[in-house]
Design a protein around this motif. Structure first.
Motif, short mmCIF file in Angstrom:
data_model
loop_
_atom_site.label_atom_id
_atom_site.label_comp_id
_atom_site.label_asym_id
_atom_site.label_seq_id
_atom_site.Cartn_x
_atom_site.Cartn_y
_atom_site.Cartn_z
N ARG A 83 0.84 -1.21 0.00
CA ARG A 83 0.00 0.00 0.00
C ARG A 83 0.86 1.25 0.00
N TYR A 84 1.96 1.18 0.73
CA TYR A 84 2.89 2.31 0.78
C TYR A 84 3.42 2.64 -0.62
N SER A 87 0.70 4.02 -2.95
CA SER A 87 0.45 5.43 -2.64
C SER A 87 1.56 6.33 -3.12
N LYS A 91 -0.05 2.17 -8.90
CA LYS A 91 -0.25 0.72 -8.89
C LYS A 91 0.68 0.01 -9.86
N ILE A 218 4.35 10.60 -0.09
CA ILE A 218 4.05 9.60 0.93
C ILE A 218 4.93 9.76 2.16
N LYS A 221 3.62 12.63 4.14
CA LYS A 221 2.47 12.19 4.93
C LYS A 221 2.93 11.51 6.21
#
Length: 244
Positions: A83-84, A87, A91, A218, A221
């Motif tokens: 997922r990291y 993000s 994909k 990311i 974040k």
């Protein structure tokens, strides 16, 4: 470039794990091979940033060490890393990256010390703090950070030259003990109210997202997550002490 030649040689003799280590070692040799008037430049004279491909490879390698720390490969932790990368890079890129990650996970020849040596030479301290936070996030993906995972992350923190108080601060964001709020602010429970306020200002500045604006969104974040943990720790202490 030397790093690609070394990667090819590593792949020939040791397959994919050899390619990884060859690439990292070759990168170090690339860094030191430029000449100046007095001979070879030292790695400490280089100010270039780590490339995205280099960063991904090294980050995946450190991630694999944490995932395998407790002797098993946890799917929840793998999903966290995936997922990291989705993000961070999208994909399609993440899918390509994870084909390499599967090989890295199987490897037993990854040296955290060598990887961290390379990262230290090409990144700033706030970036390394974010890497540490990310590794704890992996370990905590299944709801608990095991002692073996914390131990491996502690070794990596040492290789990344992260000081003990900063390590304990980030660790406390995932270990909710009776004094975790104080550890996040890097102070003792005996600190005065004035010292608490000063510590909050210091930590808020240290973990401010502006410190890593040169990194991907990311990572920014992640810095915001750390910043919020500092704020929550301060709010908790204020509430306990009745600080206005």
């Amino acid at each position: 470039m030397i790093k690609w030649f070394a990667a090819i040689l590593g792949a020939v003799f040791f397959r994919f794990p050899g390619a990884i280590l060859g690439f990292i070692l070759g990168s170090l040799l690339d860094t030191t091979s430029g000449k100046n008037g007095r001979g070879f430049k030292t790695v400490f004279s280089q100010q270039q940033k780590i490339t995205p491909a280099d960063f991904e490879l090294n980050l995946l390698s450190l991630s694999s060490i944490v995932i395998k720390a407790d002797g098993k490969v946890n799917q929840t932790e793998l999903d966290y890393v995936r997922r990291y990368f989705v993000s961070a890079y999208g994909k399609e890129h993440a899918n390509a990256t994870f084909r390499s990650f599967n090989e890295i996970i199987k490897s037993r020849q990854i040296s955290a010390q060598r990887i961290c040596m390379y990262i230290n030479q090409h990144t700033r301290y706030p970036s390394r703090l974010q890497i540490l936070h990310f590794l704890f996030g992996i370990a905590n993906a299944d709801g608990i950070v095991s002692d073996s995972e914390a131990s491996e992350i502690g070794k990596i923190a040492g290789f990344l030259r992260i000081n003990f108080k900063d390590f304990e601060s980030i660790k406390a964001m995932f270990f909710k003990t009776g004094d975790h709020a104080y550890k996040i602010l890097e102070i003792e429970k005996s600190a005065t109210d004035a010292e608490v306020k000063k510590a909050f200002r210091t930590m808020a500045k240290k973990y401010h997202p502006d410190k890593i604006q040169h990194m991907d969104e990311i990572h920014i974040k992640g810095a915001e997550d750390k910043f919020r943990e500092v704020q929550k720790a301060y709010d908790q202490i204020k509430k306990e002490r009745g600080i206005v």
